[in-house]
Write a protein that holds these residues in place. Sequence first.
Motif, short mmCIF file in Angstrom:
data_model
loop_
_atom_site.label_atom_id
_atom_site.label_comp_id
_atom_site.label_asym_id
_atom_site.label_seq_id
_atom_site.Cartn_x
_atom_site.Cartn_y
_atom_site.Cartn_z
N VAL A 171 0.86 -1.17 0.00
CA VAL A 171 0.00 0.00 0.00
C VAL A 171 0.90 1.23 0.00
O VAL A 171 1.76 1.38 0.87
N ILE A 172 0.75 2.05 -1.02
CA ILE A 172 1.63 3.21 -1.17
C ILE A 172 0.78 4.47 -1.22
O ILE A 172 -0.17 4.56 -2.00
N LYS A 173 1.15 5.42 -0.34
CA LYS A 173 0.34 6.62 -0.22
C LYS A 173 1.24 7.83 -0.42
O LYS A 173 2.23 7.99 0.29
N LEU A 174 0.94 8.66 -1.41
CA LEU A 174 1.72 9.86 -1.64
C LEU A 174 0.92 11.09 -1.21
O LEU A 174 -0.22 11.26 -1.64
N GLY A 175 1.56 11.94 -0.37
CA GLY A 175 0.90 13.19 0.03
C GLY A 175 0.90 14.16 -1.12
O GLY A 175 1.46 13.89 -2.21
N LEU A 202 -2.74 8.57 -4.68
CA LEU A 202 -1.95 9.75 -5.02
C LEU A 202 -2.69 11.03 -4.66
O LEU A 202 -3.80 11.27 -5.13
N GLY A 203 -2.04 11.84 -3.81
CA GLY A 203 -2.63 13.13 -3.43
C GLY A 203 -2.55 14.12 -4.59
O GLY A 203 -2.03 13.80 -5.67
N GLN A 204 -3.05 15.31 -4.35
CA GLN A 204 -3.04 16.33 -5.41
C GLN A 204 -1.62 16.60 -5.90
O GLN A 204 -0.70 16.70 -5.12
N ARG A 205 -1.49 16.72 -7.16
CA ARG A 205 -0.22 17.05 -7.83
C ARG A 205 0.90 16.05 -7.54
O ARG A 205 2.06 16.34 -7.78
N CYS A 233 -4.76 16.68 -10.56
CA CYS A 233 -3.48 17.02 -11.18
C CYS A 233 -2.37 16.01 -10.88
O CYS A 233 -1.19 16.32 -11.03
N SER A 234 -2.71 14.84 -10.43
CA SER A 234 -1.66 13.85 -10.15
C SER A 234 -1.26 13.17 -11.45
O SER A 234 -1.98 13.22 -12.44
N GLU A 235 -0.10 12.53 -11.39
CA GLU A 235 0.44 11.93 -12.60
C GLU A 235 0.99 10.56 -12.24
O GLU A 235 1.75 10.44 -11.29
N GLU A 260 -7.81 16.81 -14.06
CA GLU A 260 -6.47 16.98 -14.64
C GLU A 260 -5.52 15.84 -14.28
O GLU A 260 -4.30 15.96 -14.45
N ALA A 261 -6.03 14.75 -13.77
CA ALA A 261 -5.15 13.61 -13.47
C ALA A 261 -4.76 12.94 -14.78
O ALA A 261 -5.54 12.88 -15.71
N ARG A 262 -3.51 12.47 -14.80
CA ARG A 262 -3.01 11.84 -16.03
C ARG A 262 -2.38 10.50 -15.69
O ARG A 262 -1.73 10.36 -14.66
#
Lengths: 416, 511, 253
Positions: A171-175, A202-205, A233-235, A260-262
């Motif tokens: 489980v991977i969580k990005l702020g 994935l958090g914002q951006r 806006c996450s990628e 805007e997520a890609r």
Amino acid sequence: MQVASFSPNWQALLDQPLISDALASWQKAARAELPELRFPSRRDEAWRYVPHRRVPKLKPYAEPSQVKPRYDHPSLEWDVYRLQCIDGVLISSDVIKGVRITPLSKCDEEQSRFVAHELSEKDAWIRLNQACLTHGFLIEVDAGIKVEKPLVIIDHTTSQVAKQCLNARYVIKLGEDASFDVIMHQSSDSDVLVNTVSVIDLGQRARFSSLRIQQMHSEALCFHQQEVIQGDCSEAHLGQFLLGASVSRDAVHVVLQGTEARVELSGTAFPRTGQFANIYSHLTHGVPHTSAKQQYRSIVHDKAQSVFYGRVHVLPNAQKTASYQHNANLLLGQRAQANSKPELEIYADDVICSHGSTTGQLADDQLFYLRSRGIPENQASALLVDGFAGVTTDPWKDSPAYDFLSDAIALRGKEE
Amino acid sequence: MAGPHCLVSIYSCGIMRPEKNLLIKEVGVAKRHDPSIDSFVSKRYEHGFVTDIESEQFAAGLSEDVVRAISAKKNEPEFLLEWRLEAYRHWLTLTPPDWAHLKMSPIDFQAISYFAAPKSNANAPKSLDEVDPKLLETYEKLGVPLHERARLAGVAVDAVFDSVSVATTFKDKLEEVGVIFCPFSEAAQKHPELIKQYLGKVVPYRDNFFAALNSAVFSDGSFVYIPKGVRSPLELSTYFRINAANTGQFERTLIVAEEGSYVSYLEGCTAPMRDENQLHAAVVELIAKTDAEIKYSTVQNWYPGDEEGRGGIYNFVTKRGSCEGDRSKISWTQIETGSAITWKYPSCILRGDDSVGEFYSVALTNNHQQADTGTKMIHIGKRTKSVIISKGISAGQAQNAYRGLVRIAPTAVKARNYSQCDSLLIGDRCGAHTFPYMEVSESTAQVEHEATTSKIGEDQLFYCQSRGLSEEDAVSMIVNGFCKEVFKKLPMEFALEAQNLLAVSLEGSVG
Amino acid sequence: MSSDLLLDIKNVCASVEEKQVLKGLSLQIKPGEVHAIMGPNGAGKSSLSNVLAGRDAFKVTDGEIAYCGEDLLELSPEERAHKGIFMAFQYPVEIPGVNNLYFMRSAFNAKREANGEEPMEAYPFMMKVQQLCGELEMNPDFLKRALNDGFSGGEKKRNEMLQMMLLEPKLAILDETDSGLDIDALRVISNAVNSLRNTERSFLVVTHYQRLLDYIKPDFVHVLANGKIVKSGDASLALELEEKGYAWINEEV
């Protein structure tokens, strides 16, 4: 086929120790449900073609008393962080600033709530993973942290756990604004069954990449299901390379729920004689202005079978969605088989979605061009096969694992 | 305004009434009301008149007795009754399929009447003079030209009204060259050996739920037999119409093309407006022998239901062709604009070496219509080829799905398939879906599939409008351009009709 | 037969998919000569190039072809390349995923290996190619891209010339290399060809238009019609064709 009938001593599987107190009730719920469930079969679209009859009787996992670390792993030459897990046992884990890596068994109540994330795809394999977890990690990247080197996760099994069923969860969580790259190398030198679930949030951006290279033993079975949830806006950039195992299915479900997520996905399935490899990708475009690009290929040897199943699902109101998917399959042997099922399911009108799929053999005119320049026929075919897969490895040019990946594909082409 | 009369003529122009084309052009340039995104209401179903003639109808419900009664009504040979009963018994063991991408309430098969014949027609007419004049009038309204007039030359029509074939024109001319084109029930009596030999060979009653139902209760349809080496001198054509309320229509079409023969067959469908859904479950079987070619074109314009989604035809059809001989060819072309629900996959089984299968389709759904349509191409013979071109247009709150299978068997050396499935969305409440399956088990095969989904281009619309076209005319022009590849495959007279049909079906769908 | 011929085509008939495309064609080329083959569309010009390069689909049904005294038809396409035959394709095929530079080094070293030479290392090879890029006014970025993938028409033709200069053939066949080129590209390509002209190397220039021959002066011009050579002459024949078109050939023959 009911799950219970897949193990001669089913109770032993359910009697495996629970992974932690914090996750106990969640695991118990799955254990109660599991014996009644049925493994997905031909009738389940998402699992169509998977040869479940080749799934062996499940044998419970027993933690080996002694485990030797891998000193020969190719990543030792790369400039990366490493997390090494052998036979379900954590061997070593580098310390990364701003990143917390917690084994599931050590997750506190709050972390465990996150680990217990309910995936939107539901099937007996996911429940089995929940009920009988053997190992895994929660990796939390703090907001604003940009990790400069990728983390290589080495998940290797040896003959010590031969024929056992391992269930791993990552489980991977990005702020917000975090940036993180993972290279997941899954390998084994015996006939295990590894059933892995990954959850990426994935958090914002946030910017994230995951390059997954599966090189399991030719008798092993490998199921992997990954859910990626993307904020505004996450990628994300995801790679799936299936270069081993007798039966493998690698599934990814990307939920684009932030505007805007890609996401960019690429991968190659390369089953050799008698093997089965299935890539399943499912994209949910949930909000306006999201985009996705997919490039999947398979190279199929004689008597081998590949399956590509790609779903693009655009929800009502998800206007301005741009989603592109391409799948190409190369049949190298007489009795090679490739099944392809690209799907578009679209409920919004202002979208540009397309998919393409081709299945065939090496092109005569390409072969002739190379030969007319003096490259011998067998070398020319090998070059074309590499080039065919190259379309999916190209996006990984900057990864420290790129050369390793290219060589692994080239070698797999030559082995036969 | 486009009035009913014009639209009927639009429909009929496909059966060669060139002078009506002028009328259509006038309709085409007439300025319509101000369209808005919610005004799907302006689309009217133009074939929704009910013919007031006496009809003989069975009470609703299905049982072995009903199957026997249908067979008895038609004086069928014993083997056919037995076959029906086997199909019926098999049907009882089945449950309706649920895999198609459809939302519908369950059908009560006991609430349907399985046989309805115009009463004055109980003993089939020997010639046109014997046909009820009111019926003829109906066909006039539908634009089916039963009278053998010079300008109609070239089309032989078998009209199926509710469940009974009424009249077949140009019979003599066909008989000269040995072509058999007659109602199925007539064929069962006059050519039982052919029926026995071919019925259910391509679509066995075990095939699926609706095929089993059809096999048990089919009431009529067309039978075509083209002898060896004969090119049918006429385009053969059948018009289907459901008239009586609460009836199901279960026609059965069988076309056999012997070695080196050729036939082009057209089928048109309409039904009157009713509040309740009506069931249409047809079976079409095609058999093409060595070097034979069958071209099968359909313009399906069953009543689609009103703008709230009430009523309309449930159209569950099994169409399949078998390319049995080497170098044989079967080509399906369909324009689907009607029905509340369409569930239809005209397929080709390519058995003969070098045989060819083609599928060209335009499916347009508006309001609450649902279409789940596509094809299956089963490659078995060597160097078999197939082409699939599917154009889906979805407007209103409609759902339009392409579902297709391309299977290359290990025997199909150097087989080729090319598929292209494009979807066009008009409005933000509709859906367009593509579900292709490609199963390739032969390494020398080449299979290619492409699909795109997009909305009608604003810049294209703007460009047309800036040149003075109304928005609706611009949409219609763009949609027609989108479908051009398929229209090209229709017999010429049908192509124009199809274009106009689309324009009518799309009316009011832009804003 | 004279032993100083580089290429000796004798009465060759060839067919593709059972259609006869060459019907008794003969042609002799000595080292150092430049021959132009002209003719209307469908005359068999590209068929001749493909037969010489060894494309499978083109079956030689009659006649023989000797190259450096050896039976050319016995050789595989790669062996022909090793022995110095190079065809610049009319439509170079795109191969996504195969790196251009890597491809060229593979081809270059395959030839060296076949001739008993050591393969060239990556670095010196790159220096060599980059220098050639300069001569062809080509952006070296092309080397990093996939082979011909997404190249414009002119870029593809330059890439063909780059390979020709690299592989230094004995016999270079230019198959309608001038088609679809603007005047600048035409100049660059002609310069490349002219820079390679010497007393050993021969060229077979296949073209529909005289235009290219303003830049590459041929020693001989042959007119190909209906699968064989119907007229031969010097450079002035090309001018005559330019003036009169091809119609008069048919009348004359």
